[in-house]
Design a protein around this motif. Structure first.
Motif, PDB file in Angstrom:
ATOM      1  N   ARG A   1       0.824  -1.204   0.000  1.00  0.00           N
ATOM      2  CA  ARG A   1       0.000   0.000   0.000  1.00  0.00           C
ATOM      3  C   ARG A   1       0.862   1.259   0.000  1.00  0.00           C
TER       4      ARG A   1
ATOM      5  N   GLN B   1       2.740   6.459  -7.190  1.00  0.00           N
ATOM      6  CA  GLN B   1       1.882   7.416  -7.883  1.00  0.00           C
ATOM      7  C   GLN B   1       2.397   8.841  -7.710  1.00  0.00           C
ATOM      8  N   GLN B   2       2.811   9.165  -6.487  1.00  0.00           N
ATOM      9  CA  GLN B   2       3.313  10.511  -6.211  1.00  0.00           C
ATOM     10  C   GLN B   2       4.596  10.781  -6.960  1.00  0.00           C
TER      11      GLN B   2
ATOM     12  N   ARG C   1       2.485   1.721  -3.444  1.00  0.00           N
ATOM     13  CA  ARG C   1       1.547   2.221  -4.461  1.00  0.00           C
ATOM     14  C   ARG C   1       1.325   3.721  -4.307  1.00  0.00           C
ATOM     15  N   HIS C   2       1.159   4.157  -3.057  1.00  0.00           N
ATOM     16  CA  HIS C   2       0.934   5.582  -2.817  1.00  0.00           C
ATOM     17  C   HIS C   2       2.139   6.400  -3.256  1.00  0.00           C
ATOM     18  N   ARG C   3       3.328   5.987  -2.855  1.00  0.00           N
ATOM     19  CA  ARG C   3       4.530   6.736  -3.196  1.00  0.00           C
ATOM     20  C   ARG C   3       4.845   6.653  -4.684  1.00  0.00           C
TER      21      ARG C   3
END
Length: 331
Positions: free
Chosen positions: A186, A193-194, A189-191
């Motif tokens: 998780r 995208q950023q 995935r967040h990083r």
């Protein structure tokens, strides 16, 4: 539909302002006492030793990152990994606090603004083959994550502390593959995208790529390596404590617990770059009840200067070595 509350300027700016305000108030309130504190020759030698120990801790931290890469199934080139880590580490003080990670991310993908791709892969790349954006993101994120867990594992050295000593061990349980794999997935995935929006990643993750921790057990090797780094980092801090003759105020277990908690906060709290202000604020809030505030503030400031000097020396030395390697590649 629920409205999301957002602070003007973002949470990071408010944490930075709050930490800076707290430190400024402490400095103003104890200015005369700080000026009255004087180091003798032995005290200056302790600070010099602190720079040396902190410098050694950075080398161990670079090796710990290599162990992280090895644990993930990659084949690190140890000298290149350590040099990349040391040369990029000083960038954590730049606004944003992520540029040291960005440089490592780009190098793991074979991207460099200082050398051609052929030269980068053959002579200075930390790995024999570039990683995908997803693999590089995991390799970069996992090191500070394990460092934070290792630091919290040292907090119980200060005793029960109203249950804090037990609570600090919970992240060790979270490293069990059953829970750690989805948590890291998780976060990755967040990083990803950023970082992709910022142009720091090459390519996109595909369904064929396995989960980042597939087939991995408990991360004992990198965790123990990070623990060695944290103990050496505390060694540099302990030299500052000795320089101001404060060791008598608190047992070394208490000093270690306070340092570990403050260091973790400086790493994970979205405040000023390099944990500047956050580390000092948490240290003062945690230990002021048992240690005189003015000498404690002097220790915090001196440690900041000692660690920053070690970061600069490490970066300068690593960049000089990289320049030597680059010159040899051209010959």
């Amino acid at each position: 539909m629920t409205a999301r509350f957002a602070l003007p300027g973002g949470l990071r700016r408010w944490i930075t302002l709050a930490s800076a305000g707290f430190l400024l108030a402490a400095l103003l309130g104890h200015g005369r006492q700080l000026l009255a504190l004087q180091l003798d020759g032995q005290g200056w030698l302790w600070l010099l030793l602190g720079v040396g120990v902190s410098l050694l801790s950075l080398v161990v931290n670079g090796l710990a990152w290599g162990i992280v890469l090895r644990w993930l199934g990659h084949r690190p080139r140890w000298a290149a990994v350590v040099l990349l880590f040391l040369s990029s580490n000083v960038r954590k003080y730049l606004p944003g606090g992520i540029w040291h990670l960005a440089q490592r991310l780009r190098c793991l993908q074979g991207i460099s603004a200082e050398a051609s791709p052929q030269e980068e892969v053959s002579s200075m790349a930390p790995l024999p083959q570039p990683l995908s954006g997803r693999e590089a993101a995991v390799a970069v994120l996992l090191e500070p994550l394990l460092a934070a867990v290792a630091a919290l594992a040292l907090v119980p050295m200060g005793g029960w502390q109203g249950g804090l000593g037990l609570l600090a061990l919970v992240p060790l349980v979270a490293l069990l593959p059953r829970w750690f794999a989805p948590l890291l997935e998780r976060l990755q995935r967040h990083r990803t995208q950023q970082w992709a929006q910022w142009g720091l990643l090459q390519g996109e993750a595909t369904a064929a790529e396995p989960p980042p921790l597939q087939g991995r057990g408990y991360p004992w090797p990198p965790l123990l390596a990070e623990l060695a780094f944290l103990l050496l980092r505390f060694g540099g801090f302990a030299c500052c404590v000795q320089a101001f003759d404060l060791a008598y105020s608190l047992g070394w277990g208490g000093w270690l617990a306070g340092f570990a908690l403050a260091w973790t906060a400086g790493l994970v709290v979205p405040g000023a770059p390099g944990g500047l202000g956050v580390f000092e604020t948490v240290l003062l809030l945690r230990l002021t009840a048992v240690v005189p505030e003015a000498p404690l503030l002097a220790v915090a400031i001196s440690y900041r200067l000692v660690s920053a000097a070690a970061d600069l020396l490490a970066a300068a030395t690593a960049r000089r070595d990289l320049a030597v390697i680059r010159n040899r590649a051209y010959c």
